[in-house]
Scaffold this motif. Structure first.
Motif, PDB file in Angstrom:
ATOM      1  N   THR A  94       5.093 -10.861  48.933  1.00 56.07           N
ATOM      2  CA  THR A  94       4.757  -9.619  48.245  1.00 56.07           C
ATOM      3  C   THR A  94       5.598  -8.522  48.867  1.00 56.07           C
ATOM      4  O   THR A  94       6.147  -8.678  49.966  1.00 56.07           O
ATOM      5  CB  THR A  94       3.261  -9.281  48.350  1.00 56.07           C
ATOM      6  N   GLY A  95       5.704  -7.407  48.173  1.00 53.39           N
ATOM      7  CA  GLY A  95       6.458  -6.277  48.707  1.00 53.39           C
ATOM      8  C   GLY A  95       5.682  -4.995  48.517  1.00 53.39           C
ATOM      9  O   GLY A  95       4.820  -4.891  47.635  1.00 53.39           O
ATOM     10  N   HIS A  96       5.979  -4.013  49.359  1.00 55.03           N
ATOM     11  CA  HIS A  96       5.280  -2.737  49.230  1.00 55.03           C
ATOM     12  C   HIS A  96       6.057  -1.649  49.942  1.00 55.03           C
ATOM     13  O   HIS A  96       6.820  -1.908  50.866  1.00 55.03           O
ATOM     14  CB  HIS A  96       3.872  -2.833  49.827  1.00 55.03           C
ATOM     15  N   GLN A  97       5.858  -0.418  49.473  1.00 55.21           N
ATOM     16  CA  GLN A  97       6.478   0.733  50.111  1.00 55.21           C
ATOM     17  C   GLN A  97       5.901   0.961  51.510  1.00 55.21           C
ATOM     18  O   GLN A  97       4.860   0.410  51.859  1.00 55.21           O
ATOM     19  CB  GLN A  97       6.238   1.976  49.247  1.00 55.21           C
ATOM     20  N   LEU A  98       6.581   1.824  52.261  1.00 56.77           N
ATOM     21  CA  LEU A  98       6.149   2.108  53.633  1.00 56.77           C
ATOM     22  C   LEU A  98       5.137   3.256  53.635  1.00 56.77           C
ATOM     23  O   LEU A  98       5.308   4.268  54.330  1.00 56.77           O
ATOM     24  CB  LEU A  98       7.359   2.450  54.513  1.00 56.77           C
ATOM     25  N   ASN A  99       4.078   3.101  52.864  1.00 59.07           N
ATOM     26  CA  ASN A  99       3.072   4.157  52.753  1.00 59.07           C
ATOM     27  C   ASN A  99       2.458   4.486  54.108  1.00 59.07           C
ATOM     28  O   ASN A  99       2.176   3.589  54.912  1.00 59.07           O
ATOM     29  CB  ASN A  99       1.954   3.739  51.806  1.00 59.07           C
ATOM     30  N   LEU A 327      15.656  -2.608  40.243  1.00 61.50           N
ATOM     31  CA  LEU A 327      15.924  -3.756  39.382  1.00 61.50           C
ATOM     32  C   LEU A 327      16.631  -4.887  40.110  1.00 61.50           C
ATOM     33  O   LEU A 327      16.393  -6.062  39.826  1.00 61.50           O
ATOM     34  CB  LEU A 327      16.779  -3.330  38.180  1.00 61.50           C
ATOM     35  N   LEU A 328      17.507  -4.540  41.041  1.00 59.99           N
ATOM     36  CA  LEU A 328      18.288  -5.579  41.721  1.00 59.99           C
ATOM     37  C   LEU A 328      17.608  -6.073  43.001  1.00 59.99           C
ATOM     38  O   LEU A 328      17.952  -7.137  43.518  1.00 59.99           O
ATOM     39  CB  LEU A 328      19.688  -5.048  42.045  1.00 59.99           C
ATOM     40  N   ARG A 329      16.632  -5.315  43.529  1.00 58.77           N
ATOM     41  CA  ARG A 329      15.944  -5.746  44.741  1.00 58.77           C
ATOM     42  C   ARG A 329      15.290  -7.119  44.605  1.00 58.77           C
ATOM     43  O   ARG A 329      15.362  -7.943  45.528  1.00 58.77           O
ATOM     44  CB  ARG A 329      14.891  -4.711  45.173  1.00 58.77           C
ATOM     45  N   PRO A 330      14.641  -7.441  43.468  1.00 62.28           N
ATOM     46  CA  PRO A 330      14.073  -8.786  43.338  1.00 62.28           C
ATOM     47  C   PRO A 330      15.117  -9.894  43.481  1.00 62.28           C
ATOM     48  O   PRO A 330      14.836 -10.942  44.078  1.00 62.28           O
ATOM     49  CB  PRO A 330      13.466  -8.770  41.927  1.00 62.28           C
ATOM     50  N   GLY A 345       1.644  -6.098  41.557  1.00 60.84           N
ATOM     51  CA  GLY A 345       0.750  -5.424  40.628  1.00 60.84           C
ATOM     52  C   GLY A 345       1.277  -5.475  39.208  1.00 60.84           C
ATOM     53  O   GLY A 345       2.390  -5.960  38.958  1.00 60.84           O
ATOM     54  N   GLY A 346       0.496  -4.943  38.286  1.00 64.77           N
ATOM     55  CA  GLY A 346       0.874  -4.991  36.877  1.00 64.77           C
ATOM     56  C   GLY A 346       2.202  -4.316  36.591  1.00 64.77           C
ATOM     57  O   GLY A 346       3.028  -4.837  35.830  1.00 64.77           O
ATOM     58  N   GLY A 347       2.430  -3.145  37.205  1.00 59.77           N
ATOM     59  CA  GLY A 347       3.693  -2.448  36.993  1.00 59.77           C
ATOM     60  C   GLY A 347       4.882  -3.218  37.537  1.00 59.77           C
ATOM     61  O   GLY A 347       5.957  -3.250  36.927  1.00 59.77           O
ATOM     62  N   GLU A 348       4.710  -3.851  38.684  1.00 63.00           N
ATOM     63  CA  GLU A 348       5.788  -4.654  39.273  1.00 63.00           C
ATOM     64  C   GLU A 348       6.126  -5.851  38.384  1.00 63.00           C
ATOM     65  O   GLU A 348       7.296  -6.131  38.108  1.00 63.00           O
ATOM     66  CB  GLU A 348       5.386  -5.145  40.659  1.00 63.00           C
ATOM     67  N   LEU A 349       5.094  -6.571  37.961  1.00 62.22           N
ATOM     68  CA  LEU A 349       5.347  -7.737  37.116  1.00 62.22           C
ATOM     69  C   LEU A 349       6.036  -7.333  35.818  1.00 62.22           C
ATOM     70  O   LEU A 349       6.879  -8.073  35.295  1.00 62.22           O
ATOM     71  CB  LEU A 349       4.043  -8.482  36.814  1.00 62.22           C
ATOM     72  N   MET A 368       7.948 -17.844  40.413  1.00 62.88           N
ATOM     73  CA  MET A 368       6.724 -17.672  39.647  1.00 62.88           C
ATOM     74  C   MET A 368       6.159 -16.291  39.965  1.00 62.88           C
ATOM     75  O   MET A 368       6.289 -15.806  41.089  1.00 62.88           O
ATOM     76  CB  MET A 368       5.721 -18.773  39.988  1.00 62.88           C
ATOM     77  N   LEU A 369       5.536 -15.676  38.972  1.00 65.56           N
ATOM     78  CA  LEU A 369       5.021 -14.315  39.106  1.00 65.56           C
ATOM     79  C   LEU A 369       3.497 -14.347  39.051  1.00 65.56           C
ATOM     80  O   LEU A 369       2.917 -14.837  38.081  1.00 65.56           O
ATOM     81  CB  LEU A 369       5.565 -13.429  37.986  1.00 65.56           C
ATOM     82  N   LEU A 370       2.874 -13.823  40.095  1.00 63.81           N
ATOM     83  CA  LEU A 370       1.418 -13.880  40.195  1.00 63.81           C
ATOM     84  C   LEU A 370       0.859 -12.466  40.318  1.00 63.81           C
ATOM     85  O   LEU A 370       1.276 -11.701  41.190  1.00 63.81           O
ATOM     86  CB  LEU A 370       1.024 -14.704  41.427  1.00 63.81           C
ATOM     87  N   LEU A 371      -0.054 -12.119  39.418  1.00 64.43           N
ATOM     88  CA  LEU A 371      -0.713 -10.821  39.509  1.00 64.43           C
ATOM     89  C   LEU A 371      -1.531 -10.770  40.788  1.00 64.43           C
ATOM     90  O   LEU A 371      -2.337 -11.661  41.056  1.00 64.43           O
ATOM     91  CB  LEU A 371      -1.616 -10.596  38.295  1.00 64.43           C
ATOM     92  N   ARG A 372      -1.320  -9.717  41.569  1.00 62.56           N
ATOM     93  CA  ARG A 372      -2.041  -9.600  42.850  1.00 62.56           C
ATOM     94  C   ARG A 372      -3.545  -9.488  42.613  1.00 62.56           C
ATOM     95  O   ARG A 372      -4.002  -9.066  41.551  1.00 62.56           O
ATOM     96  CB  ARG A 372      -1.560  -8.371  43.622  1.00 62.56           C
ATOM     97  N   ASN A 373      -4.301  -9.872  43.633  1.00 59.05           N
ATOM     98  CA  ASN A 373      -5.742  -9.668  43.592  1.00 59.05           C
ATOM     99  C   ASN A 373      -6.063  -8.195  43.391  1.00 59.05           C
ATOM    100  O   ASN A 373      -5.431  -7.322  44.001  1.00 59.05           O
ATOM    101  CB  ASN A 373      -6.394 -10.123  44.900  1.00 59.05           C
TER     102      ASN A 373
END
Length: 531
Positions: A94-99, A327-330, A345-349, A368-373
């Motif tokens: 998974t990936g996420h910003q440095l919040n 777009l190219l990071r994935p 999340g939904g926006g990422e997928l 494979m793409l899995l919607l996060r919990n």
């Protein structure tokens, strides 16, 4: 602990595209490779195993060991990194910003999902190893999206000038944020730990990358989480051939544009718009787009310019200066990791669905793409209040006005539902339409106008009566509103607003293990967790 579930489609918070994907609607099928069911992992393993090279594994492990050099690594994390040398080991990412201080709750849910799925796959496929991985978005530059978190209804914010990749930002100035946070926390044992965690992460580390790595490692090192920083010269050396193709062939723009047109033709939105070149140029304090200008390449908002031969030389010498955009990071992630599944999340997928043809053109396996919990945490006390008000889980997710109206109708001794009267009125007007048609057809419009007027009058009267009942039953209405607001802050999903610290303050070290136990790795519904 108790858990309940509600279908994603029933919550009202997930897009048509995501709901159709979860239903495996045939319209969405062309935009992904394999659906993330347990039985599909064997084929994904074989495909990635055949493609991912021994050299790539060697570079990955070496880079990770350097990145962790100053970090207190648990034995299980150290083992996971070493196992990535083996062609039988794969990542779940998974990936996420440095919040700041993890930001909203779903940061935890994303990482927990990589952990639970890795465990499940280990049970299903004992001849392979699976490593939970968190990709830090160190090269992002959207500082305003990450410089705060919400705690007990307040926004705790870090104010400073931004510029360049966020991972390189100095943590200077966060002492003031710590003092503000410490005051809000109180003095309990759990409060003291949270204050110390913030201090160790942000005051004792000099940049946001190191601070975030420390924080995520402290929270999840016992689970063997591997944290990846893509802003790494050696990893970008592996990705350099794909950067060169993007510079000179503009692959992403061509492929993503075509795939996006196919998505939008089906009524789904465009999540991310492709550029002609989907790369940034980064140096100290600068992260700007690379733009083609005739035969040359220029760096936006700077005087930096390269000829074709010069930019090739720059890429070969300084691959770390070339940064993929959203777009190219994935693609970058999938090139440097032996990854099977991306959890987002939904926006990422939604933007991953724009990318499949780009991956095919670049000859990189599509994960494979899995919607996060997704989850809502409530206390036992809150659960009892909800039950006392006879509010069901689906009702809890209603828009507040609709929830209140439903409860007013349910408890009122007056039946404030004019459905029967509307039906009766429409039946009466049927005979009027017949009479008008037989007398003078020009009167049909007048009859229609009168019908609409009287139906609107009924609607207006119904709303006035409901309002009167709300005033009469004000105390009950307030309890209903309070119960919903407690778990839907800002009238939105709790996971998108609330920071984990609110729950850690109450549940301490039991919080993360309870969520690991509650959240299913192959998720079919939104989870309501009662702690």
């Amino acid at each position: 602990m108790q858990k309940d579930t509600i279908a994603y489609s029933q919550t009202g918070y997930f897009s048509k595209l995501i709901c159709h994907y979860l239903d495996q609607d045939s319209n969405v099928a062309p935009f992904y490779h394999r659906f993330p069911s347990l039985e599909n992992f064997e084929a994904q393993i074989k495909e990635k195993q055949a493609w991912f090279s021994e050299d790539s594994r060697r570079v990955l492990v070496s880079s990770l060991q350097k990145q962790y050099a100053q970090t207190d690594v648990s034995d299980v994390t150290k083992l996971h990194i070493e196992k990535l040398n083996e062609d039988t080991t794969f990542t779940i990412t998974t990936g996420h910003q440095l919040n700041l201080f993890t930001g909203p709750l779903y940061f935890l849910y994303k990482i927990i999902h990589t952990i639970t799925l890795s465990r499940k796959l280990t049970q299903q496929h004992p001849h392979y190893d699976f490593v939970p991985a968190y990709w830090m978005a160190t090269e992002d530059h959207d500082f305003d999206e990450i410089n705060y978190f919400r705690f007990k209804g307040s926004k705790i914010q870090w104010n400073r000038e931004d510029g360049g990749a966020v991972g390189e930002l100095s943590t200077e100035g966060l002492e003031a944020v710590l003092e503000l946070f410490r005051t809000a926390l109180g003095s309990s044992k759990n409060a003291q730990y949270l204050a110390l965690l913030f201090e160790e992460a942000y005051i004792k580390h000099t940049n946001l990358t190191d601070a975030t790595r420390y924080l995520a490692n402290e929270l999840f090192k016992d689970y063997g989480l591997v944290i990846v920083d893509g802003n790494d010269a050696d990893l970008k050396t592996v990705f350099a051939p794909y950067v060169e193709r993007e510079l000179f062939e503009e692959v992403a723009h061509k492929e993503v544009t075509s795939q996006t047109e196919a998505l939008t033709a089906l009524g789904y939105p465009e999540q991310v718009h492709p550029r002609e070149i989907n790369l940034f140029y980064i140096t100290k304090g600068i992260r700007e787009r690379i733009i083609r200008d005739g035969a040359d390449f220029v760096v936006n908002n700077t005087a930096i310019r390269f000829s074709e031969s010069e930019i090739r030389e720059e890429l070969n010498t300084y691959p770390e200066r070339f940064s993929p955009n959203a777009l190219l990071r994935p693609l970058y992630q999938e090139v440097i990791l032996p990854n099977l599944t991306y959890i987002g999340g939904g926006g990422e997928l939604a933007y991953w669905f724009q990318l499949k043809s780009c991956f095919e053109a670049m000859r990189v396996p599509f994960p494979m793409l899995l919607l996060r919990n997704s989850a809502l945490i409530r206390t036992e006390k809150h659960k009892k209040k909800t039950e006392a008000l006879d509010i069901t889980i689906p009702q809890l997710f209603l828009k507040q006005n609709e929830l209140v109206n439903q409860k007013i109708r349910a408890i009122s001794n007056i039946d404030i539902d004019f459905s029967e009267q509307r039906t009766h009125l429409k039946e009466q007007f049927k005979s009027m339409y017949t009479l008008a048609a037989e007398t003078d057809a020009s009167f049909i419009g007048a009859v229609k106008a009168q019908e609409v007027k009287q139906l609107k009058g009924l609607d207006h009267l119904e709303q006035r009566l409901l309002l009167a009942q709300k005033r009469k039953l004000r105390d009950h209405v307030q309890r209903v509103v309070d119960v919903q607001n407690a778990v839907f802050p800002l009238h939105s999903l709790q996971e998108r607003n609330t920071n984990f610290a609110e729950f850690y303050l109450e549940f301490g070290t039991d919080l993360i293990p309870a969520l690991v136990e509650a959240l299913e790795p192959i998720n079919e519904a939104f989870t309501v967790v009662t702690l």
